[in-house]
Design a protein around this motif. Structure first.
Motif, PDB file in Angstrom:
ATOM      1  N   TYR A 207      85.018 100.355  45.016  1.00 13.88           N
ATOM      2  CA  TYR A 207      84.162  99.902  43.918  1.00 13.88           C
ATOM      3  C   TYR A 207      84.676  98.542  43.449  1.00 13.88           C
ATOM      4  O   TYR A 207      85.872  98.266  43.471  1.00 13.88           O
ATOM      5  CB  TYR A 207      84.215 100.869  42.729  1.00 13.88           C
ATOM      6  CG  TYR A 207      84.094 102.319  43.088  1.00 13.88           C
ATOM      7  CD1 TYR A 207      82.867 102.889  43.420  1.00 13.88           C
ATOM      8  CD2 TYR A 207      85.218 103.154  43.093  1.00 13.88           C
ATOM      9  CE1 TYR A 207      82.758 104.233  43.747  1.00 13.88           C
ATOM     10  CE2 TYR A 207      85.124 104.498  43.417  1.00 13.88           C
ATOM     11  CZ  TYR A 207      83.893 105.035  43.743  1.00 13.88           C
ATOM     12  OH  TYR A 207      83.787 106.355  44.064  1.00 13.88           O
ATOM     13  N   ALA A 208      83.759  97.702  43.000  1.00 16.09           N
ATOM     14  CA  ALA A 208      84.132  96.428  42.404  1.00 16.09           C
ATOM     15  C   ALA A 208      83.112  96.070  41.339  1.00 16.09           C
ATOM     16  O   ALA A 208      81.955  96.508  41.398  1.00 16.09           O
ATOM     17  CB  ALA A 208      84.216  95.323  43.455  1.00 16.09           C
ATOM     18  N   ALA A 209      83.540  95.294  40.361  1.00 15.52           N
ATOM     19  CA  ALA A 209      82.629  94.846  39.306  1.00 15.52           C
ATOM     20  C   ALA A 209      82.910  93.390  38.986  1.00 15.52           C
ATOM     21  O   ALA A 209      84.055  92.943  38.993  1.00 15.52           O
ATOM     22  CB  ALA A 209      82.790  95.712  38.053  1.00 15.52           C
ATOM     23  N   PHE A 225      77.825  95.803  39.830  1.00 13.95           N
ATOM     24  CA  PHE A 225      78.736  96.875  40.216  1.00 13.95           C
ATOM     25  C   PHE A 225      78.505  97.144  41.694  1.00 13.95           C
ATOM     26  O   PHE A 225      77.387  97.474  42.095  1.00 13.95           O
ATOM     27  CB  PHE A 225      78.445  98.126  39.381  1.00 13.95           C
ATOM     28  CG  PHE A 225      79.227  99.349  39.791  1.00 13.95           C
ATOM     29  CD1 PHE A 225      80.605  99.313  39.905  1.00 13.95           C
ATOM     30  CD2 PHE A 225      78.566 100.547  40.044  1.00 13.95           C
ATOM     31  CE1 PHE A 225      81.329 100.434  40.277  1.00 13.95           C
ATOM     32  CE2 PHE A 225      79.280 101.690  40.404  1.00 13.95           C
ATOM     33  CZ  PHE A 225      80.665 101.633  40.522  1.00 13.95           C
ATOM     34  N   ILE A 226      79.540  96.938  42.505  1.00 15.80           N
ATOM     35  CA  ILE A 226      79.443  97.221  43.933  1.00 15.80           C
ATOM     36  C   ILE A 226      80.023  98.618  44.176  1.00 15.80           C
ATOM     37  O   ILE A 226      81.176  98.885  43.839  1.00 15.80           O
ATOM     38  CB  ILE A 226      80.225  96.193  44.777  1.00 15.80           C
ATOM     39  CG1 ILE A 226      79.780  94.754  44.440  1.00 15.80           C
ATOM     40  CG2 ILE A 226      80.045  96.485  46.266  1.00 15.80           C
ATOM     41  CD1 ILE A 226      78.373  94.425  44.792  1.00 15.80           C
ATOM     42  N   CYS A 227      79.210  99.479  44.743  1.00 16.12           N
ATOM     43  CA  CYS A 227      79.631 100.844  45.050  1.00 16.12           C
ATOM     44  C   CYS A 227      79.462 101.076  46.537  1.00 16.12           C
ATOM     45  O   CYS A 227      78.335 101.106  47.041  1.00 16.12           O
ATOM     46  CB  CYS A 227      78.808 101.851  44.239  1.00 16.12           C
ATOM     47  SG  CYS A 227      79.174 103.574  44.617  1.00 16.12           S
ATOM     48  N   LYS A 228      80.572 101.208  47.244  1.00 19.18           N
ATOM     49  CA  LYS A 228      80.489 101.479  48.674  1.00 19.18           C
ATOM     50  C   LYS A 228      79.693 102.767  48.898  1.00 19.18           C
ATOM     51  O   LYS A 228      79.907 103.766  48.209  1.00 19.18           O
ATOM     52  CB  LYS A 228      81.896 101.608  49.255  1.00 19.18           C
ATOM     53  CG  LYS A 228      81.941 101.705  50.771  1.00 19.18           C
ATOM     54  CD  LYS A 228      83.363 101.852  51.297  1.00 19.18           C
ATOM     55  CE  LYS A 228      84.159 100.581  51.117  1.00 19.18           C
ATOM     56  NZ  LYS A 228      85.501 100.694  51.768  1.00 19.18           N
ATOM     57  N   ARG A 229      78.780 102.703  49.837  1.00 15.48           N
ATOM     58  CA  ARG A 229      77.897 103.859  50.073  1.00 15.48           C
ATOM     59  C   ARG A 229      78.697 105.144  50.257  1.00 15.48           C
ATOM     60  O   ARG A 229      78.351 106.205  49.724  1.00 15.48           O
ATOM     61  CB  ARG A 229      77.014 103.602  51.292  1.00 15.48           C
ATOM     62  CG  ARG A 229      76.246 104.819  51.762  1.00 15.48           C
ATOM     63  CD  ARG A 229      75.217 104.502  52.809  1.00 15.48           C
ATOM     64  NE  ARG A 229      74.009 103.941  52.221  1.00 15.48           N
ATOM     65  CZ  ARG A 229      73.083 104.653  51.574  1.00 15.48           C
ATOM     66  NH1 ARG A 229      73.271 105.946  51.386  1.00 15.48           N
ATOM     67  NH2 ARG A 229      72.013 104.080  51.101  1.00 15.48           N
TER      68      ARG A 229
END
Length: 383
Positions: A207-209, A225-229
């Motif tokens: 995860y990254a923000a 917000f990046i959420c790896k699948r």
């Protein structure tokens, strides 16, 4: 360095102030302001809740997701629109379930931004918080991180770049260790996306923000917000609405797939097209070119500040290990008073801190010039 000086000068509102607080919020290009205005007019022409506007919004949202996925190297569906970095952090802190014996590894209070500390601190009644000891710049030994990891470590949460010293952590190395142990990893990228070449896939983070209104020069009120699948199933959505869930068999709830799962209630439509325009503008200049320009400015400022008696500089000497943030103090002078005096004289900087120690923070971006910084130093000598 392929940065068109005239293009940049004509791309922002002309002001009598010299703005050097881009690590907080950056200036917005005129083209972005126009794009948002035009979109808002179109919003009213079509009708806010019309089928035509819904179609336009879908197109614009997909365009932004595609642009961000290229910018940070992630899948398009992994891009979730938020209001801020804080919202992204809380998606993880409040959406992840923790067993009674779980622990979360963080850097702690001294160098971590409140947004990436308080949400974890609130979990202290449920899980064990383990802080990594670090040096005055915020760096730590990888061995100290490894000592705090065990089979009960549920998550590691770190900032990529520090808001106070500008230090950039060796995230790919850290991510590799965590990936090998199967430990989820959250990354606060607020101080690196837009001013460094950020590659989400290489960080090893789940995860990254980051937000759109710091180094990306976008409008206020939008974050990513990046959420790896593969990591989406570990989180329950914090905000639920018709956009993010559905019911079946009358009373059973099912979450939609990402990105919808984590995007219930997002309504900052104008910011979508604004951020799209700003990222396109920065990408046209080249993130590598921007990085080269702002590090050159930071180096100049550090060199000139070092000539002033009683100045103490903070942050790494090695330019490869920091952003353009330059933090300093001048003897016993109050940083708060220094910043107030600077603003009265047309310079916008910020007060930040390392624990209880207050600092003056400058954070130049690509539209700043060497002349801006030399004028700042000249004024500081006369304060």
């Amino acid at each position: 360095m392929n940065l068109d000086k005239e293009l940049i000068e004509n791309s922002f509102v002309r002001s009598s102030r010299i703005y050097l607080n881009n690590a907080s919020s950056s200036l917005i290009p005129l083209s972005t302001i126009k794009t948002m205005t035009d979109f808002t007019v179109r919003y009213n022409e079509l009708g806010p809740d019309s089928l035509d506007f819904a179609s336009l919004l879908s197109i614009k949202s997909n365009e932004l997701r595609q642009t961000i996925s290229k910018l940070v190297n992630c899948r398009q569906e992994e891009v979730i629109l938020t209001s801020s970095v804080t919202e992204g952090i809380n998606n993880v802190a409040n959406g992840m379930s923790f067993a009674k014996d779980s622990n979360v590894v963080i850097r702690g209070t001294t160098h971590e931004h409140h947004a990436n500390y308080y949400p974890w601190l609130r979990l202290a009644s449920k899980v064990e918080l383990r802080s990594i000891p670090h040096d005055s710049n915020g760096f730590f030994e990888i061995s100290e991180l490894e000592k705090r990891l065990d089979r009960n470590t549920k998550l590691v949460s770190l900032s990529h770049g520090l808001y106070n010293t500008g230090a950039i952590l060796p995230i790919p190395e850290i991510g590799k260790i965590l990936n090998e142990r199967g430990i989820p990893f959250f990354l606060d990228a607020a101080q690196t996306v837009g001013c460094t070449e950020f590659d989400f896939a290489k960080t090893g983070a789940d995860y990254a923000a980051f937000n759109g209104y710091k180094w990306l020069c976008g409008p206020m009120g939008i974050g990513i917000f990046i959420c790896k699948r593969e990591a989406a199933s570990m989180l329950e959505p914090v905000n639920l609405a018709g956009e993010s869930a559905m019911t079946y068999n009358d009373s059973k709830l099912a979450y939609k797939d990402i990105p919808d799962k984590f995007q219930g209630g997002f309504r900052n439509f104008a910011a979508i097209v604004g951020l799209q325009n700003s990222i396109s503008f920065l990408s046209g200049l080249g993130i590598a070119n921007i990085r080269e320009k702002i590090i050159g400015l930071a180096n100049l400022l550090r060199e000139e500040l070092a000539k002033i008696p009683d100045v103490t500089l903070y942050g790494p000497e090695d330019q490869g290990r920091r952003t353009s943030i330059v933090s300093f103090t001048i003897g016993a002078k109050s940083p708060q008073e220094i910043v107030q005096q600077l603003e009265r004289n047309g310079f916008v900087l910020a007060v930040r801190e390392i624990s209880e120690k207050k600092l003056v923070r400058a954070s130049p971006h690509f539209f700043n010039t060497e002349s801006d910084l030399l004028k700042l130093v000249d004024l500081l000598k006369r304060l």
